[in-house]
Design a protein around this motif. Structure first.
Motif, short mmCIF file in Angstrom:
data_model
loop_
_atom_site.label_atom_id
_atom_site.label_comp_id
_atom_site.label_asym_id
_atom_site.label_seq_id
_atom_site.Cartn_x
_atom_site.Cartn_y
_atom_site.Cartn_z
N TRP A 142 0.81 -1.21 0.00
CA TRP A 142 0.00 0.00 0.00
C TRP A 142 0.85 1.27 0.00
O TRP A 142 0.59 2.20 -0.78
N HIS A 143 1.85 1.33 0.82
CA HIS A 143 2.67 2.54 0.92
C HIS A 143 3.40 2.81 -0.40
O HIS A 143 3.52 3.97 -0.82
N GLU A 144 3.88 1.76 -1.05
CA GLU A 144 4.53 1.95 -2.34
C GLU A 144 3.53 2.44 -3.39
O GLU A 144 3.84 3.30 -4.22
N ALA A 145 2.29 1.90 -3.33
CA ALA A 145 1.28 2.29 -4.31
C ALA A 145 0.89 3.75 -4.16
O ALA A 145 0.80 4.50 -5.15
N ILE A 146 0.67 4.20 -2.92
CA ILE A 146 0.25 5.59 -2.75
C ILE A 146 1.41 6.54 -3.04
O ILE A 146 1.19 7.66 -3.54
N ALA A 147 2.64 6.10 -2.79
CA ALA A 147 3.79 6.93 -3.15
C ALA A 147 3.90 7.07 -4.66
O ALA A 147 4.19 8.16 -5.18
N GLN A 148 3.61 5.97 -5.36
CA GLN A 148 3.64 6.02 -6.83
C GLN A 148 2.53 6.92 -7.35
O GLN A 148 2.75 7.73 -8.26
N ALA A 149 1.32 6.81 -6.79
CA ALA A 149 0.21 7.66 -7.22
C ALA A 149 0.51 9.12 -6.93
O ALA A 149 0.18 10.01 -7.72
N ASP A 150 1.16 9.40 -5.81
CA ASP A 150 1.51 10.77 -5.47
C ASP A 150 2.54 11.32 -6.46
O ASP A 150 2.46 12.48 -6.89
N ARG A 151 3.49 10.48 -6.84
CA ARG A 151 4.49 10.90 -7.82
C ARG A 151 3.83 11.20 -9.16
O ARG A 151 4.17 12.19 -9.83
N LEU A 152 2.87 10.36 -9.55
CA LEU A 152 2.16 10.58 -10.81
C LEU A 152 1.27 11.81 -10.74
O LEU A 152 1.04 12.48 -11.76
N LEU A 153 0.75 12.14 -9.55
CA LEU A 153 -0.03 13.37 -9.40
C LEU A 153 0.86 14.58 -9.68
O LEU A 153 0.44 15.51 -10.39
N TYR A 154 2.06 14.58 -9.15
CA TYR A 154 2.98 15.70 -9.43
C TYR A 154 3.35 15.74 -10.91
O TYR A 154 3.56 16.83 -11.48
N ALA A 155 3.42 14.58 -11.55
CA ALA A 155 3.67 14.56 -12.99
C ALA A 155 2.51 15.19 -13.75
O ALA A 155 2.72 15.91 -14.74
N ALA A 156 1.27 14.94 -13.27
CA ALA A 156 0.11 15.56 -13.92
C ALA A 156 0.14 17.07 -13.75
O ALA A 156 -0.19 17.82 -14.67
N LYS A 157 0.56 17.55 -12.59
CA LYS A 157 0.64 18.99 -12.38
C LYS A 157 1.75 19.59 -13.24
O LYS A 157 1.60 20.69 -13.81
N ALA A 158 2.86 18.87 -13.37
CA ALA A 158 3.95 19.37 -14.21
C ALA A 158 3.56 19.39 -15.68
O ALA A 158 4.09 20.20 -16.46
N ALA A 159 2.60 18.54 -16.06
CA ALA A 159 2.16 18.49 -17.45
C ALA A 159 1.10 19.54 -17.76
O ALA A 159 0.55 19.54 -18.87
N GLY A 160 0.78 20.41 -16.83
CA GLY A 160 -0.18 21.48 -17.09
C GLY A 160 -1.45 21.39 -16.27
O GLY A 160 -2.37 22.18 -16.47
#
Length: 384
Positions: free
Chosen positions: A352-370
């Protein structure tokens, strides 16, 4: 007054104290209307019984009618309390009709000098019938909770007692009078049984009230006060104690884009409205059993049980589109609210902790993408 009168007054005194206790419960939990009905029931019963004890054994016909009305009022309040507690609508019209018929029979027995036992039968059997008819909707479905089942069983025993106790303890004798009634087993059985039922009802109601209060406190502890979603603690507890067979799923981490600007430009009331609208949208777009929580600020986390990442992306897109079309009264008509999403698979609770860390990283990628977009990574299929 005799010693027997003082002893007989102990029951109305006890039920009066119980009535006061129910008033205190109602003052503590105003939403529990059944506690107020129970207080009224016990108060009217106490007045009726005390009046019956204190009235001298003379043909005071008016007082007999008043006592009967007090008992019938107590029964009416008990019906209301039981139906409120068990979530059923009382049969008020049928109950009112039966109360009227029982009162007519009672008055007829009083003013036609019918045998005294007929007055006792008319009152007690009428009360039993009133309780049974007024609550007939209670018997169609078994309560889901144990305490409510016990309460309904106790109530059924109370109804049955009116039909069993009266004919078995009061002889159909022409010579029966009020003075001689006190020497019969009926009076002692009545007092003991009513006191036992009152105490048991009180104990059950106190247990139910305490349980409801604890449930309410736990709900307040587990809910975010603004959005009424789960908070972080409740989300993690639900994840920990949930069905492990459903652990496989997908986690979505999302937050509202430029939320600080909304607060700065249009005030905190507008920001609160945005968060509440976003929370409603999240709940509308997931299934029953999925977890939706506000982790803090404008960050929200969803756990979609049994859903593959590519399907969860479709859910995120649906949420995103609904949010863009949402109109809020606190914002200008042309102001659009958007959100960004990170999506990651949860293959096991231990990950679970790895999954939410990955989702959080992808959230920042979405913000960086506009911002206003969804980012996820396909899961490589593992073959044996």
């Amino acid at each position: 007054m005799t010693v027997g009168n003082y002893y007989a007054l102990s029951l109305p005194l006890c039920t009066s104290l119980l009535a006061l206790g129910f008033v205190v419960c109602w003052r503590w939990q105003r939403a529990q209307q059944d506690a107020l009905w129970m207080a009224a029931c016990l108060a009217l019963f106490s007045l009726g019984l005390a009046g019956q004890v204190l009235t001298p054994p003379l043909p005071l016909r008016g007082s007999a009618v008043v006592m009967a009305m007090l008992y019938q009022g107590a029964a009416w309040c008990l019906v209301e309390a039981m139906c409120w507690r068990l979530g059923r609508r009382p049969a008020r019209w049928l109950q009112a009709l039966l109360v009227g018929l029982a009162m007519v029979a009672r008055i007829y027995c009083i003013y036609t000098d019918a045998p005294f036992y007929m007055r006792v039968y008319a009152l007690n059997l009428g009360l039993g019938a009133q309780l049974a008819v007024g609550t007939w909707r209670l018997w169609g479905q078994r309560p889901a909770l144990r305490l409510e089942r016990s309460l309904r069983l106790l109530f059924a025993m109370l109804i049955l007692s009116f039909f069993v106790r009266t004919p078995t303890t009061v002889p159909a004798s022409e010579g029966l009078t009020k003075a001689s009634l006190a020497a019969l087993p009926f009076w002692g059985v009545l007092q003991l049984s009513m006191l036992a039922f009152a105490l048991l009802f009180a104990m059950l109601y106190v247990a139910i009230t305490m349980r409801d209060a604890l449930v309410q406190l736990q709900e307040e502890r587990n809910r975010d006060p603004l959005t009424q979603l789960l908070n972080r603690r409740a989300f993690l507890e639900a994840l920990k104690h949930g069905d492990r067979r459903q652990a496989v799923g997908t986690v979505l981490v999302c937050d509202v884009d430029h939320f600080k600007q909304v607060n700065d430009r249009w005030g905190h009331a507008a920001g609160d409205a945005v968060l509440q609208g976003f929370a409603r949208t999240l709940q509308d777009c997931v299934r029953e059993g999925d977890l939706v929580a506000r982790f803090g600020g404008e960050e929200f986390v969803l756990l979609l049980y049994g859903l593959a990442p590519q399907d969860a992306v479709l859910v995120a897109e649906r949420i995103r589109q609904r949010l863009r079309s949402m109109r809020l009264a606190n914002l200008p008509p042309d102001q659009r609210v958007t959100a960004s999403f990170g999506v990651a698979p949860v293959l096991a609770l231990s990950q679970w902790h790895e999954a939410i860390a990955q989702a959080d990283r992808l959230l920042y990628a979405a913000k960086a993408a506009g911002r206003d977009c969804v980012r996820w990574e396909p899961v490589a299929e593992v073959r044996p």
